[in-house]
Scaffold this motif. Structure first.
Motif, PDB file in Angstrom:
ATOM      1  N   ARG A   1       0.838  -1.204   0.000  1.00  0.00           N
ATOM      2  CA  ARG A   1       0.000   0.000   0.000  1.00  0.00           C
ATOM      3  C   ARG A   1       0.872   1.254   0.000  1.00  0.00           C
ATOM      4  O   ARG A   1       0.599   2.221  -0.725  1.00  0.00           O
ATOM      5  CB  ARG A   1      -0.906  -0.012   1.232  1.00  0.00           C
ATOM      6  CG  ARG A   1      -1.857   1.182   1.312  1.00  0.00           C
ATOM      7  CD  ARG A   1      -2.759   1.045   2.533  1.00  0.00           C
ATOM      8  NE  ARG A   1      -3.669  -0.081   2.374  1.00  0.00           N
ATOM      9  CZ  ARG A   1      -4.905   0.037   1.924  1.00  0.00           C
ATOM     10  NH1 ARG A   1      -5.389   1.230   1.593  1.00  0.00           N
ATOM     11  NH2 ARG A   1      -5.678  -1.021   1.814  1.00  0.00           N
ATOM     12  N   LEU A   2       1.942   1.225   0.782  1.00  0.00           N
ATOM     13  CA  LEU A   2       2.848   2.367   0.817  1.00  0.00           C
ATOM     14  C   LEU A   2       3.488   2.592  -0.553  1.00  0.00           C
ATOM     15  O   LEU A   2       3.632   3.742  -0.996  1.00  0.00           O
ATOM     16  CB  LEU A   2       3.929   2.136   1.874  1.00  0.00           C
ATOM     17  CG  LEU A   2       4.999   3.214   2.033  1.00  0.00           C
ATOM     18  CD1 LEU A   2       4.377   4.576   2.331  1.00  0.00           C
ATOM     19  CD2 LEU A   2       5.998   2.831   3.122  1.00  0.00           C
ATOM     20  N   CYS A   3       3.847   1.529  -1.248  1.00  0.00           N
ATOM     21  CA  CYS A   3       4.445   1.671  -2.584  1.00  0.00           C
ATOM     22  C   CYS A   3       3.480   2.346  -3.555  1.00  0.00           C
ATOM     23  O   CYS A   3       3.898   3.157  -4.396  1.00  0.00           O
ATOM     24  CB  CYS A   3       4.868   0.303  -3.122  1.00  0.00           C
ATOM     25  SG  CYS A   3       6.336  -0.393  -2.321  1.00  0.00           S
ATOM     26  N   TRP A   4       2.194   2.049  -3.454  1.00  0.00           N
ATOM     27  CA  TRP A   4       1.211   2.703  -4.335  1.00  0.00           C
ATOM     28  C   TRP A   4       1.096   4.191  -4.014  1.00  0.00           C
ATOM     29  O   TRP A   4       0.988   5.029  -4.923  1.00  0.00           O
ATOM     30  CB  TRP A   4      -0.153   2.023  -4.203  1.00  0.00           C
ATOM     31  CG  TRP A   4      -0.250   0.711  -4.923  1.00  0.00           C
ATOM     32  CD1 TRP A   4      -0.360  -0.528  -4.367  1.00  0.00           C
ATOM     33  CD2 TRP A   4      -0.237   0.506  -6.341  1.00  0.00           C
ATOM     34  NE1 TRP A   4      -0.406  -1.493  -5.342  1.00  0.00           N
ATOM     35  CE2 TRP A   4      -0.344  -0.891  -6.572  1.00  0.00           C
ATOM     36  CE3 TRP A   4      -0.140   1.355  -7.435  1.00  0.00           C
ATOM     37  CZ2 TRP A   4      -0.367  -1.439  -7.841  1.00  0.00           C
ATOM     38  CZ3 TRP A   4      -0.162   0.801  -8.708  1.00  0.00           C
ATOM     39  CH2 TRP A   4      -0.275  -0.569  -8.903  1.00  0.00           C
ATOM     40  N   TYR A   5       1.118   4.533  -2.732  1.00  0.00           N
ATOM     41  CA  TYR A   5       1.093   5.952  -2.366  1.00  0.00           C
ATOM     42  C   TYR A   5       2.320   6.681  -2.928  1.00  0.00           C
ATOM     43  O   TYR A   5       2.220   7.808  -3.435  1.00  0.00           O
ATOM     44  CB  TYR A   5       1.068   6.115  -0.840  1.00  0.00           C
ATOM     45  CG  TYR A   5      -0.296   5.970  -0.213  1.00  0.00           C
ATOM     46  CD1 TYR A   5      -1.392   6.695  -0.677  1.00  0.00           C
ATOM     47  CD2 TYR A   5      -0.489   5.135   0.883  1.00  0.00           C
ATOM     48  CE1 TYR A   5      -2.639   6.579  -0.079  1.00  0.00           C
ATOM     49  CE2 TYR A   5      -1.737   5.010   1.497  1.00  0.00           C
ATOM     50  CZ  TYR A   5      -2.803   5.732   1.002  1.00  0.00           C
ATOM     51  OH  TYR A   5      -4.042   5.621   1.595  1.00  0.00           O
ATOM     52  N   VAL A   6       3.485   6.027  -2.826  1.00  0.00           N
ATOM     53  CA  VAL A   6       4.717   6.630  -3.346  1.00  0.00           C
ATOM     54  C   VAL A   6       4.611   6.827  -4.854  1.00  0.00           C
ATOM     55  O   VAL A   6       4.960   7.888  -5.391  1.00  0.00           O
ATOM     56  CB  VAL A   6       5.929   5.737  -2.988  1.00  0.00           C
ATOM     57  CG1 VAL A   6       7.193   6.248  -3.679  1.00  0.00           C
ATOM     58  CG2 VAL A   6       6.137   5.689  -1.478  1.00  0.00           C
ATOM     59  N   ALA A   7       4.130   5.807  -5.549  1.00  0.00           N
ATOM     60  CA  ALA A   7       4.012   5.895  -7.004  1.00  0.00           C
ATOM     61  C   ALA A   7       3.051   7.004  -7.416  1.00  0.00           C
ATOM     62  O   ALA A   7       3.316   7.751  -8.381  1.00  0.00           O
ATOM     63  CB  ALA A   7       3.531   4.548  -7.558  1.00  0.00           C
ATOM     64  N   ASP A   8       1.944   7.132  -6.720  1.00  0.00           N
ATOM     65  CA  ASP A   8       0.960   8.166  -7.043  1.00  0.00           C
ATOM     66  C   ASP A   8       1.570   9.560  -6.940  1.00  0.00           C
ATOM     67  O   ASP A   8       1.369  10.408  -7.819  1.00  0.00           O
ATOM     68  CB  ASP A   8      -0.238   8.034  -6.104  1.00  0.00           C
ATOM     69  CG  ASP A   8      -1.278   9.121  -6.344  1.00  0.00           C
ATOM     70  OD1 ASP A   8      -1.895   9.123  -7.430  1.00  0.00           O
ATOM     71  OD2 ASP A   8      -1.475   9.960  -5.439  1.00  0.00           O
ATOM     72  N   LYS A   9       2.353   9.801  -5.881  1.00  0.00           N
ATOM     73  CA  LYS A   9       2.961  11.125  -5.690  1.00  0.00           C
ATOM     74  C   LYS A   9       4.042  11.398  -6.736  1.00  0.00           C
ATOM     75  O   LYS A   9       4.114  12.497  -7.309  1.00  0.00           O
ATOM     76  CB  LYS A   9       3.562  11.217  -4.293  1.00  0.00           C
ATOM     77  CG  LYS A   9       4.218  12.561  -3.990  1.00  0.00           C
ATOM     78  CD  LYS A   9       3.220  13.716  -4.081  1.00  0.00           C
ATOM     79  CE  LYS A   9       3.783  14.993  -3.469  1.00  0.00           C
ATOM     80  NZ  LYS A   9       4.982  15.467  -4.174  1.00  0.00           N
ATOM     81  N   TYR A  10       4.876  10.406  -7.033  1.00  0.00           N
ATOM     82  CA  TYR A  10       5.929  10.623  -8.027  1.00  0.00           C
ATOM     83  C   TYR A  10       5.340  10.842  -9.417  1.00  0.00           C
ATOM     84  O   TYR A  10       5.877  11.631 -10.204  1.00  0.00           O
ATOM     85  CB  TYR A  10       6.906   9.451  -8.035  1.00  0.00           C
ATOM     86  CG  TYR A  10       8.028   9.598  -7.044  1.00  0.00           C
ATOM     87  CD1 TYR A  10       8.980  10.612  -7.186  1.00  0.00           C
ATOM     88  CD2 TYR A  10       8.149   8.753  -5.949  1.00  0.00           C
ATOM     89  CE1 TYR A  10      10.012  10.774  -6.279  1.00  0.00           C
ATOM     90  CE2 TYR A  10       9.174   8.895  -5.032  1.00  0.00           C
ATOM     91  CZ  TYR A  10      10.100   9.907  -5.194  1.00  0.00           C
ATOM     92  OH  TYR A  10      11.113  10.062  -4.294  1.00  0.00           O
ATOM     93  N   LEU A  11       4.257  10.154  -9.733  1.00  0.00           N
ATOM     94  CA  LEU A  11       3.633  10.364 -11.043  1.00  0.00           C
ATOM     95  C   LEU A  11       3.144  11.801 -11.171  1.00  0.00           C
ATOM     96  O   LEU A  11       3.331  12.448 -12.215  1.00  0.00           O
ATOM     97  CB  LEU A  11       2.477   9.387 -11.232  1.00  0.00           C
ATOM     98  CG  LEU A  11       1.709   9.525 -12.554  1.00  0.00           C
ATOM     99  CD1 LEU A  11       2.634   9.355 -13.747  1.00  0.00           C
ATOM    100  CD2 LEU A  11       0.571   8.510 -12.617  1.00  0.00           C
TER     101      LEU A  11
END
Length: 609
Positions: A405-415
């Motif tokens: 779940r944390l990885c998805w949050y990180v990906a969303d912000k970097y995108l």
């Protein structure tokens, strides 16, 4: 096998000189008391030293272990003569629902009982450990600028001898375990580790732990350790603030929604740990969950760290060791290239980067504050450690909580950051790490699209739908944007992680002029207005050589005939030329203003009489 054994009855011939009745009943380790006991036994087992080949009564030379469990055995004089020798034991037969194997290294012959908590440090002291060469830094040097300018930054542990400049907050050296109990609550359950068995001891509260710690060392019946008391939602959290660099890097701090943190919310509570170890405590070889990095501050006392560098070979050895019975009788340091040793004292702070394998000894009662954090500078190793945890069947409760779940949050912000025009460019190390993050998310997408129903359900539950509405689309667009940020243009899904800007692949669909390829299903914004204009055809007659069907270079020469036409060169055969000029103008609004594209074309048609 270095040590052999046999069983012999007391009234049988011994393996010693059969002509000597006294020698027949004795071994080099016999005493009057042991001989007296042997007279009342129906049989006696003998063991032969693997070095000097001398036979011993197992009753006299052993330490109470079952001889059938011994693999290699040496007598005490031979062990003392060569420190490289060690007694080893056979791996026990696997049984269902078995208890965790006690880590019981060799050298048990030297009076070490399996229940002796000091055997770990005795083994460590008998091994060759290199003094560390880790960098000592001032607090002010530990910054993002250091991380971005020094290629070795956050690749090996660093020691900060004084907290000045770290911009962190920690209790002073007068802070005690009793103060911890008061602020956190004496009824708080706490996981206590029995050092001798390296396993949990149940039924402990913080109040009971405080009472134990306040005993004199000689009055403690066991050596115990507390390494997992997380205090981020307690009043003690107001007294502890991690170093500034940690706060700037921490994924939980920067990417997990602030509205979903705090008391009553489920989130990765790994940022503020209070560690309380008493004199003689030992934490065996481990890597922090998901390869998370660690900050570690000694409030009072001292710690001795043993480090192994996370090279591919060393991590493979750690995987073999941690996933097998070798833990019970093998010093991991014997399976790797080298072990480094570093001692910390009160006031010291250490930052341990991703993946470093370590064991920890506590020479005196010690109080420590620290925490774990994932970051964007070494995602590949973080994922490698997670892979080892899965392969060695580490229970989910001992892994990094809510990792996917944390990885998805990180990906969303970097995108979002990568889509922002004119945004600050990311350091190369971060872009490379994002490539590894994309690989992981694409594997999750493949499981979501092609996995079993159970797998699909597990993946879907880890997607934060409050932020990520379409996980496959997010992962694919992030993959495309990271590729282009690193200078790669391959659209192959299989090549999603190969993001080196030095290797640029050209798709067949990519034009020679360098048109940017689009990610799958990409639809650019249409033009708001397109105006085309075409002039009247112009007729010209001029003498120029015909394109020869036998001259292989005619095509190259005819690319450059403009000078001849405009200069009115009269050479060759007479030809008619029809020339038409066309112009196309396109305009559209963009997020940053207006885009205008003007295309001018000239078409010439040549005919010879």
């Amino acid at each position: 096998m270095a040590g052999r054994r046999r069983s012999a009855r007391n009234n049988d011939k011994s393996p010693q000189d059969e002509s000597n009745n006294t020698a027949e009943d004795r071994c080099p380790a016999c005493t009057h008391e042991s001989l007296a006991k042997l007279q009342f036994q129906d049989k006696e087992e003998w063991a032969m030293c693997g070095a000097c080949k001398t036979w011993y009564h197992w009753h006299c030379a052993g330490n109470g272990e079952d001889l059938d469990t011994v693999d290699k055995w040496f007598c005490k004089p031979c062990l003392a003569a060569d420190s490289r020798r060690a007694i080893t034991f056979k791996a026990p037969t696997r049984k269902s629902e078995r208890k965790k194997t006690t880590r019981d290294y060799a050298n048990l012959n030297s009076g070490f009982e399996p229940s002796d908590p000091h055997r770990f440090i005795r083994v460590a002291d008998s091994k060759l450990c290199k003094p560390d060469n880790f960098r000592r830094m001032s607090g002010g040097e530990v910054s993002l600028e250091w991380l971005e300018e020094d290629p070795k930054a956050m690749t090996e542990p660093i020691v900060i001898e004084s907290p000045d400049g770290l911009e962190m907050s920690m209790p002073g050296s007068d802070f005690t375990v009793t103060d911890v109990g008061t602020l956190v609550g004496e009824q708080t359950p706490v996981e206590v580790i029995d050092v001798a068995s390296q396993s949990s001891s149940s039924g402990w509260t913080l109040g009971k732990w405080v009472e134990y710690c306040n005993l004199e060392p000689s009055a403690r019946d066991k050596i115990l350790n507390v390494i997992s008391l997380e205090v981020s939602t307690t009043p003690l959290a107001d007294r502890v603030v991690p170093p500034r660099l940690v706060r700037e890097l921490d994924w939980v701090e920067n990417f997990w929604p602030s509205t979903k943190k705090g008391k009553g919310n489920l989130y990765p509570k790994v940022q503020l740990y209070c560690l309380m170890g008493v004199e003689g405590a030992w934490t065996d070889w481990h890597v922090d969950f998901a390869g998370s990095s660690v900050y570690y501050h000694i409030v009072r006392g001292s710690k001795v760290f043993y480090f192994i560098k996370p090279t591919p070979a060393n991590l493979a050895a750690y995987e073999r060791w941690s996933g097998s019975e070798a833990q019970s009788h093998t010093w991991l340091g014997d399976m790797v290239d080298e072990v480094m040793k570093v001692t910390l004292v009160s006031g010291n702070t250490m930052i341990i980067p991703t993946g470093w394998i370590h064991a920890v000894y506590t020479p005196v009662d010690t109080l420590v504050f620290g925490g774990n954090f994932l970051h964007s500078y070494n995602v590949a190793t973080q994922l490698r450690i997670r892979e080892i945890e899965i392969k060695t069947h580490v229970p989910k409760k001992f892994r990094f909580p809510f990792f996917s779940r944390l990885c998805w949050y990180v990906a969303d912000k970097y995108l979002k950051d990568l889509k922002t025009p004119g945004g600050t460019p990311f350091p190369p190390r971060v872009l490379t790490s994002l490539g590894s993050l994309v690989d992981f998310l694409m594997s999750e997408v493949h499981s979501l699209e092609q996995g079993s129903e159970h797998t699909k359900k597990e993946v879907k539950e880890q997607i934060p739908h409050d932020r990520v509405k379409d996980a496959p689309a997010l992962a694919r667009e992030l993959r495309w944007r990271v590729k282009h940020a690193t200078g790669c243009t391959s659209d192959d899904e299989e090549d999603s992680g190969r993001l080196s800007p030095l290797k640029r692949k050209r798709k067949r669909s990519e034009s020679v002029s360098g048109d940017i390829p689009r990610f799958k299903n990409f639809k650019p914004k249409s033009w708001d207005n397109v105006v085309e204009s075409c002039g009247e055809p112009e007729q010209l007659t001029i003498k120029l050589p015909r394109p020869s069907q036998v001259d292989e270079e005619w095509a190259e020469r005819w690319v450059e005939v403009d000078a001849q036409v405009n200069g009115g060169e009269e050479a060759g055969d007479e030809a008619n030329m029809e020339r038409t000029n066309m112009t196309i103008v396109k305009v559209r609004k963009t997020t940053y203003g207006l885009e205008r594209e003007r295309i001018e074309r000239r078409v010439e048609k040549w005919t010879w009489k």
